[in-house]
Design a protein around this motif. Structure first.
Motif, mmCIF file in Angstrom:
data_model
loop_
_atom_site.group_PDB
_atom_site.id
_atom_site.type_symbol
_atom_site.label_atom_id
_atom_site.label_comp_id
_atom_site.label_asym_id
_atom_site.label_seq_id
_atom_site.Cartn_x
_atom_site.Cartn_y
_atom_site.Cartn_z
ATOM 1 N N LYS A 50 0.746 -1.144 0.120
ATOM 2 C CA LYS A 50 -0.048 -0.185 -0.219
ATOM 3 C C LYS A 50 0.834 1.255 -0.004
ATOM 4 O O LYS A 50 0.528 2.301 -0.574
ATOM 5 C CB LYS A 50 -0.706 -0.116 1.229
ATOM 6 N N GLU A 51 1.802 1.171 0.594
ATOM 7 C CA GLU A 51 2.830 2.298 0.676
ATOM 8 C C GLU A 51 3.468 2.835 -0.712
ATOM 9 O O GLU A 51 3.494 4.169 -0.985
ATOM 10 C CB GLU A 51 4.058 2.324 1.502
ATOM 11 N N LEU A 52 3.380 2.014 -1.757
ATOM 12 C CA LEU A 52 3.724 2.220 -3.065
ATOM 13 C C LEU A 52 2.659 2.826 -3.786
ATOM 14 O O LEU A 52 2.852 3.799 -4.418
ATOM 15 C CB LEU A 52 4.175 0.932 -3.810
ATOM 16 N N TRP A 53 1.545 2.452 -3.631
ATOM 17 C CA TRP A 53 0.280 3.291 -4.214
ATOM 18 C C TRP A 53 0.260 4.581 -3.391
ATOM 19 O O TRP A 53 -0.111 5.699 -4.431
ATOM 20 C CB TRP A 53 -0.897 2.412 -3.894
ATOM 21 N N LYS A 54 0.323 4.667 -2.129
ATOM 22 C CA LYS A 54 0.578 5.974 -1.515
ATOM 23 C C LYS A 54 1.618 6.981 -2.199
ATOM 24 O O LYS A 54 1.387 8.233 -2.734
ATOM 25 C CB LYS A 54 0.735 6.064 0.010
ATOM 26 N N LYS A 55 2.907 6.412 -2.396
ATOM 27 C CA LYS A 55 3.973 7.182 -2.951
ATOM 28 C C LYS A 55 3.762 7.679 -4.435
ATOM 29 O O LYS A 55 3.833 8.593 -4.711
ATOM 30 C CB LYS A 55 5.068 5.997 -2.815
ATOM 31 N N ALA A 56 2.986 6.528 -5.248
ATOM 32 C CA ALA A 56 2.546 7.160 -6.535
ATOM 33 C C ALA A 56 1.572 8.160 -6.580
ATOM 34 O O ALA A 56 1.686 9.099 -7.448
ATOM 35 C CB ALA A 56 2.231 5.563 -7.362
ATOM 36 N N ARG A 57 0.488 8.081 -5.641
ATOM 37 C CA ARG A 57 -0.486 9.164 -5.898
ATOM 38 C C ARG A 57 0.180 10.389 -5.302
ATOM 39 O O ARG A 57 -0.192 11.333 -5.647
ATOM 40 C CB ARG A 57 -1.730 8.523 -5.008
ATOM 41 N N ASP A 58 0.948 10.249 -4.320
ATOM 42 C CA ASP A 58 1.698 11.634 -3.588
ATOM 43 C C ASP A 58 2.402 12.257 -4.898
ATOM 44 O O ASP A 58 2.242 13.605 -5.104
ATOM 45 C CB ASP A 58 2.270 11.327 -2.610
ATOM 46 N N GLU A 59 3.073 11.462 -5.371
ATOM 47 C CA GLU A 59 3.903 12.169 -6.555
ATOM 48 C C GLU A 59 3.108 12.624 -7.776
ATOM 49 O O GLU A 59 3.317 13.613 -8.110
ATOM 50 C CB GLU A 59 4.692 10.951 -7.409
ATOM 51 N N ALA A 60 1.987 12.102 -8.173
ATOM 52 C CA ALA A 60 1.148 12.465 -9.127
ATOM 53 C C ALA A 60 0.471 13.818 -8.762
ATOM 54 O O ALA A 60 0.184 14.750 -9.592
ATOM 55 C CB ALA A 60 -0.130 11.478 -9.444
ATOM 56 N N GLN A 61 0.152 13.839 -7.446
ATOM 57 C CA GLN A 61 -0.453 15.074 -7.054
ATOM 58 C C GLN A 61 0.539 16.226 -6.799
ATOM 59 O O GLN A 61 0.072 17.317 -7.158
ATOM 60 C CB GLN A 61 -1.009 14.856 -5.211
ATOM 61 N N ASP A 62 1.675 15.952 -6.652
ATOM 62 C CA ASP A 62 2.566 16.909 -6.664
ATOM 63 C C ASP A 62 2.976 17.418 -8.073
ATOM 64 O O ASP A 62 3.449 18.677 -8.191
ATOM 65 C CB ASP A 62 3.973 16.339 -5.895
ATOM 66 N N LEU A 63 3.001 16.562 -8.993
ATOM 67 C CA LEU A 63 3.130 16.935 -10.584
ATOM 68 C C LEU A 63 2.100 17.621 -11.006
ATOM 69 O O LEU A 63 2.280 18.143 -12.319
ATOM 70 C CB LEU A 63 3.686 15.839 -11.362
ATOM 71 N N ILE A 64 0.768 17.819 -10.484
ATOM 72 C CA ILE A 64 -0.135 18.742 -11.205
ATOM 73 C C ILE A 64 0.422 20.041 -11.342
ATOM 74 O O ILE A 64 0.790 20.858 -10.521
ATOM 75 C CB ILE A 64 -1.416 18.735 -10.365
ATOM 76 N N ARG A 65 -0.143 20.469 -12.595
ATOM 77 C CA ARG A 65 0.529 21.982 -12.909
ATOM 78 C C ARG A 65 -0.715 23.027 -12.774
ATOM 79 O O ARG A 65 -1.913 22.858 -13.343
ATOM 80 C CB ARG A 65 0.895 22.193 -14.519
ATOM 81 N N HIS A 66 -0.387 24.124 -11.754
ATOM 82 C CA HIS A 66 -1.665 24.881 -11.275
ATOM 83 C C HIS A 66 -1.510 26.218 -11.984
ATOM 84 O O HIS A 66 -0.331 26.489 -12.436
ATOM 85 C CB HIS A 66 -1.563 24.855 -9.637
#
Length: 388
Positions: A233-249
């Motif tokens: 589960k920590e790999l899924w959390k890490k991948a989702r956190d990475e995706a959240q950080d990479l959003i261009r606002h």
């Protein structure tokens, strides 16, 4: 983490698009075949590719590949694979199958043999005779092609085109994965205006906004492998956190979608809001013939009605002629049009600079690409508005 062989499946014609996506994600060790790209990755690759792949249908773990000319060979070689390293004691593990140009042509028999072989393997590991299959889903496929059997585990679940924002369906919707392939083939990247004059329920404009804002398409959904013990589960959390950080606002996008149907536009607005890009897209009811723009350089990317029945075909042909007249006014723009009509170029009155065979569902289409001139290099303080 252990390296494994993974497969990203796709519609025919867009395998190279999936390959480029994998390359950008860092998975360059790949082999492209019809309808799939095989690549190497560890457990984190299962998370990242499911979250990020825009044009792929699903991500599979390749458990094994071997020649099988008899049911005995299929049974023994399936049983030899490490199913017990993946499948827990309580797992649900249905077996799907397909066979093309193979001696073992009975798909139900192949499915039954594979299921029996896996059960025998799990019996050895768990020391029991019966498996209730009430736990997480591990969907298995046996695919036979010219007597070669490929066995896979599906990590995705519902296809990757199901982003989670489309709760309502319009007529003959374009799959999100195909819309993204169309956008990526065009090389549109958010720097110029984009118009879809047949936007329907909004798929192309919404996917364009998600690309420009770098929103991972799988952010709003879950995947089968999220319940697997082999993918922590920590790999899924890490991948989702990475995706959240990479959003261009804060992107200033010029994406327009229109359709002659008010119902379609209503659906498009609802889906755009669900996807979180409603403020990035301008949607309005408009006849294609009324399309115009004050911008000199832009893209039209669209999937106009095909007309599969005789009367509809004639209507579609009239629409293509109207498109030619309207688009001619945007003479410095590029157009990308998906159409199934074999005489599209003749009706449209212009030969495409490039075309590519694609399957929209089961319909064989061509993706016609008409290139406009490149805009001049932008000087500070100037704009790209067309003088009127």
């Amino acid at each position: 983490m252990s390296k494994m062989h993974l497969i990203a499946t796709s519609a025919f014609g867009i395998e190279s698009v999936v390959g480029r996506e994998l390359q950008r994600l860092g998975y360059g060790d790949q082999h492209i075949e019809n309808g799939k790209v095989t690549f190497s990755g560890d457990e984190s690759a299962i998370c990242r590719t499911n979250l990020w792949l825009r044009s792929s249908d699903r991500v599979l773990v390749k458990m094994g590949e071997f020649k099988a000319l008899s049911f005995e060979e299929l049974f023994e070689q399936t049983k030899a694979l490490p199913w017990d390293e993946w499948i827990p004691e309580n797992a649900e593990f249905p077996v799907d199958g397909k066979s093309v140009s193979s001696k073992l042509s009975s798909v139900p028999d192949c499915q039954a043999i594979v299921k029996k072989a896996i059960v025998e393997k799990l019996k050895q590991r768990y020391k029991r005779e019966w498996f209730e299959e009430t736990g997480p889903l591990y969907r298995i496929e046996v695919a036979l092609l010219k007597d070669m059997a490929t066995l896979t585990l599906d990590t995705t679940g519902p296809g990757l085109h199901k982003r989670g924002y489309r709760r309502l369906a319009g007529n003959a919707p374009l799959k999100e994965t195909m819309a993204c392939a169309m956008l990526m083939i065009s090389r549109w990247n958010g720097d110029r205006i984009l118009i879809d004059p047949f936007c329907g329920s909004g798929t192309i404009p919404i996917e364009a906004a998600m690309i420009a804002k770098n929103i991972a398409p799988g952010m709003k959904r879950s995947f089968s492998a999220e319940g697997w013990r082999t993918v922590p589960k920590e790999l899924w959390k890490k991948a989702r956190d990475e995706a959240q950080d990479l959003i261009r606002h804060g992107c200033e996008l010029r994406i327009h979608g229109s359709d002659i149907s008010e119902e379609a536009i209503s659906l498009a607005r609802y889906h755009a809001k669900q996807a979180g890009v409603d403020s990035d897209i301008h949607l309005q009811r408009m006849d294609m013939a009324d399309i115009s723009s004050r911008y000199k350089y832009g893209f039209i990317i669209c999937n106009p009605p095909y007309g599969e029945r005789l009367g509809e075909v004639r209507q579609a042909e009239g629409l293509y002629r109207d498109m030619a007249r309207t688009f001619k006014e945007l003479d410095t723009w590029s157009y990308y049009i998906l159409a199934s009509h074999p005489e599209f170029e003749k009706i449209f009155g212009r030969r495409a600079d490039k075309k590519r065979k694609l399957y929209n569902g089961r319909i064989l289409c061509n993706y016609y690409q008409f290139y406009g001139p490149p805009p001049p290099k932008r000087e500070p303080g100037t704009d790209m508005l067309k003088k009127v």
